[in-house]
Motif scaffolding. Structure first.
Motif, PDB file in Angstrom:
ATOM      1  N   PRO A   1      81.181  45.018  85.627  1.00 40.69           N
ATOM      2  CA  PRO A   1      81.798  46.304  85.983  1.00 40.69           C
ATOM      3  C   PRO A   1      82.778  46.131  87.139  1.00 40.69           C
ATOM      4  N   THR A   2      83.845  46.887  87.094  1.00 42.45           N
ATOM      5  CA  THR A   2      84.892  46.804  88.116  1.00 42.45           C
ATOM      6  C   THR A   2      85.304  48.203  88.549  1.00 42.45           C
ATOM      7  N   LEU A   3      86.072  48.272  89.615  1.00 46.07           N
ATOM      8  CA  LEU A   3      86.610  49.560  90.045  1.00 46.07           C
ATOM      9  C   LEU A   3      87.372  50.247  88.914  1.00 46.07           C
ATOM     10  N   PRO A   4      88.315  49.570  88.224  1.00 48.60           N
ATOM     11  CA  PRO A   4      89.007  50.266  87.133  1.00 48.60           C
ATOM     12  C   PRO A   4      88.105  50.583  85.949  1.00 48.60           C
ATOM     13  N   SER A   5      87.172  49.709  85.591  1.00 45.29           N
ATOM     14  CA  SER A   5      86.335  50.001  84.422  1.00 45.29           C
ATOM     15  C   SER A   5      85.404  51.173  84.684  1.00 45.29           C
ATOM     16  N   LEU A   6      84.865  51.256  85.906  1.00 41.95           N
ATOM     17  CA  LEU A   6      83.961  52.362  86.227  1.00 41.95           C
ATOM     18  C   LEU A   6      84.710  53.689  86.321  1.00 41.95           C
TER      19      LEU A   6
ATOM     20  N   GLY B   1      88.990  46.356  82.665  1.00 39.25           N
ATOM     21  CA  GLY B   1      89.019  47.776  83.003  1.00 39.25           C
ATOM     22  C   GLY B   1      90.374  48.420  83.151  1.00 39.25           C
ATOM     23  N   TYR B   2      91.447  47.641  83.153  1.00 39.34           N
ATOM     24  CA  TYR B   2      92.770  48.244  83.268  1.00 39.34           C
ATOM     25  C   TYR B   2      93.329  48.591  81.889  1.00 39.34           C
ATOM     26  N   ASP B   3      93.826  49.807  81.752  1.00 40.70           N
ATOM     27  CA  ASP B   3      94.490  50.217  80.508  1.00 40.70           C
ATOM     28  C   ASP B   3      95.866  49.579  80.388  1.00 40.70           C
ATOM     29  N   GLU B   4      96.513  49.329  81.532  1.00 42.53           N
ATOM     30  CA  GLU B   4      97.859  48.780  81.543  1.00 42.53           C
ATOM     31  C   GLU B   4      97.941  47.666  82.577  1.00 42.53           C
ATOM     32  N   PHE B   5      98.799  46.702  82.281  1.00 41.83           N
ATOM     33  CA  PHE B   5      99.072  45.638  83.238  1.00 41.83           C
ATOM     34  C   PHE B   5     100.532  45.221  83.112  1.00 41.83           C
ATOM     35  N   TRP B   6     101.196  45.109  84.257  1.00 43.68           N
ATOM     36  CA  TRP B   6     102.569  44.590  84.299  1.00 43.68           C
ATOM     37  C   TRP B   6     102.702  43.800  85.590  1.00 43.68           C
TER      38      TRP B   6
END
Length: 432
Positions: A79-84, A112-117
């Motif tokens: 679990p991560t900050l973005p996934s939670l 957990g991130y929906d987007e990455f750039w």
């Protein structure tokens, strides 16, 4: 999050040879912590602490400082900050530096991130976006090419994310992880482009060419930090124009202390060292309705505190199998205190160990042991080990007890990064 930005590299923290009006203004709108810490003295380890809310030494990959082994990374099931936050309905994005493991097994979209750039590794050339012969600029899991100075591009992508969110009635998390002012030291000018061309010319296939042992100047460093400041300003202006400023918490910090051109006064030490200059960092939080404008706090806080803080504010709870080591710091943000706790650090180079409780800090470096009062003696010059033997013994025992519950570091020889590459302050190429 800035990269390798020292404690006093913002003018609101004491920098004297240039100014950072945007980040000074952010501090004036919120709270400036004077005892804010990074989880580690180098980048990857701090990023593990930030994203998991736990000491990085609980993960095998977190023992790599920084992460250089391609077989290791942040396990997707952790679990991560973005996934939670995503489980609570947040749209999540990482723009900028990842450095927590490479494809095909690890990546932002798996954690957990929906987007990455951004870039997956530790740093890139600011103009070519390359490391040696490797192009490291990604949109999700696809390599992309885009012309521009990297700090500018990260701001532009962040603004695009904000504009997309403005059309939705949905909460969001944007992790904007700049590479500035990490080497290679290249300002956004003709000299910076010339330096990029020089590094490209001397590069060899498979060689990490951005370590930049002979590069940089104080002026270049100032240009990089003021560019960072200006681009944060672009983002904050757009946030306000979109009508989201009052409903957005903004945090600014660094992943570790500064390097060659950084200012860490009033501390000694730098990146890769557990002296205060290697781990004490800028730590600014603007939280409308919670942190009073223009306030400061001397409460110690750590990178890993943001996960429990944000999760509690969003009405969530940590995963029962992955309890955070960080704590909710909202009482400090509202001007109060936090329960007394002991903070811990380890670093394999020079066999470093540190623990802080209250004003006192236990430090072990290269087989030498110290006790400092880092409130009265921030330069860590007066060793109180013999004057306060009980306090020294208590903190050393606390470190040993804590360390027994952490994973132990592998042999230094197994690390993917040598000390010379890890901290280019040595001023010479790595030994053959």
């Amino acid at each position: 999050m800035a990269d390798d930005l020292g404690y006093a590299d913002l003018s609101c923290y004491g920098r004297r040879d240039y100014t950072t009006p945007v980040l000074d203004g952010l501090a004036a709108q919120g709270m400036r912590f004077t005892h804010g810490y990074a989880n580690s003295a180098v980048c990857s380890a701090t990023r593990f602490g930030l994203i998991t809310g736990r000491y990085q030494y609980r993960l095998r990959a977190g023992l790599e400082e920084p992460l250089g082994n391609p077989a290791l990374g942040l396990p997707p099931e952790h679990p991560t900050l973005p996934s939670l936050l995503r489980e609570l309905g947040y749209r999540t994005a990482l723009v900028g530096k990842w450095h927590l493991g490479g494809l095909p097994n690890f990546g932002p979209l798996k954690s957990g991130y929906d987007e990455f750039w951004g870039n997956r590794g530790g740093g890139v050339d600011y103009f070519t976006h390359e490391v040696g012969d490797n192009h490291d600029l990604w949109d999700g899991d696809v390599r992309v090419e885009q012309v521009g100075y990297y700090t500018d591009l990260l701001a532009e992508r962040s603004i695009r994310f904000l504009e997309e969110r403005a059309r939705e009635q949905k909460p969001w998390l944007l992790s904007l992880h700049f590479t500035a002012p990490h080497w290679p030291w290249q300002g956004n000018d003709a000299a910076g482009r010339a330096e990029s061309a020089r590094l490209d010319k001397v590069s060899e296939p498979g060689v990490l060419n951005i370590t930049h042992y002979d590069g940089g100047t104080l002026q270049t460093y100032a240009d990089m930090v003021t560019s960072l400041d200006a681009n944060v300003g672009r983002i904050l202006r757009r946030l306000s124009e979109l009508g989201m400023e009052r409903d957005t918490v903004v945090v600014f910090t660094s992943d570790n202390g500064g390097e060659r051109f950084s200012d860490t006064w009033p501390f000694s030490g730098m990146k890769t060292e557990l002296l205060e200059g290697g781990i004490r960092v800028p730590f600014i939080v603007k939280w409308p309705g919670l942190a009073a404008p223009g306030s400061t706090s001397d409460v110690p806080a750590l990178s890993m505190d943001f996960l429990p803080t944000f999760l509690a504010a969003a009405g969530g709870a940590p995963h029962p199998d992955y309890r955070p080591d960080g704590i909710d710091i909202r009482p400090a943000l509202s001007g109060g205190r936090l329960p007394e706790r002991t903070l811990f650090w380890r670093f394999h180079n020079k066999d470093q160990k540190a623990a802080r409780r209250g004003a006192y800090k236990y430090l072990s470096m290269g087989g030498n042991e110290f006790l400092f009062n880092v409130v009265e003696d921030p330069l860590e010059r007066g060793n109180l080990k013999n004057r306060l033997p009980d306090t020294f013994a208590e903190l050393k025992a606390a470190f040993d007890a804590w360390n027994a519950g952490m994973l132990q570091a592998p042999d230094v020889s197994s690390f993917g990064w040598t000390p010379q590459i890890l901290a280019d302050r040595y001023g010479q190429p790595p030994a053959p």
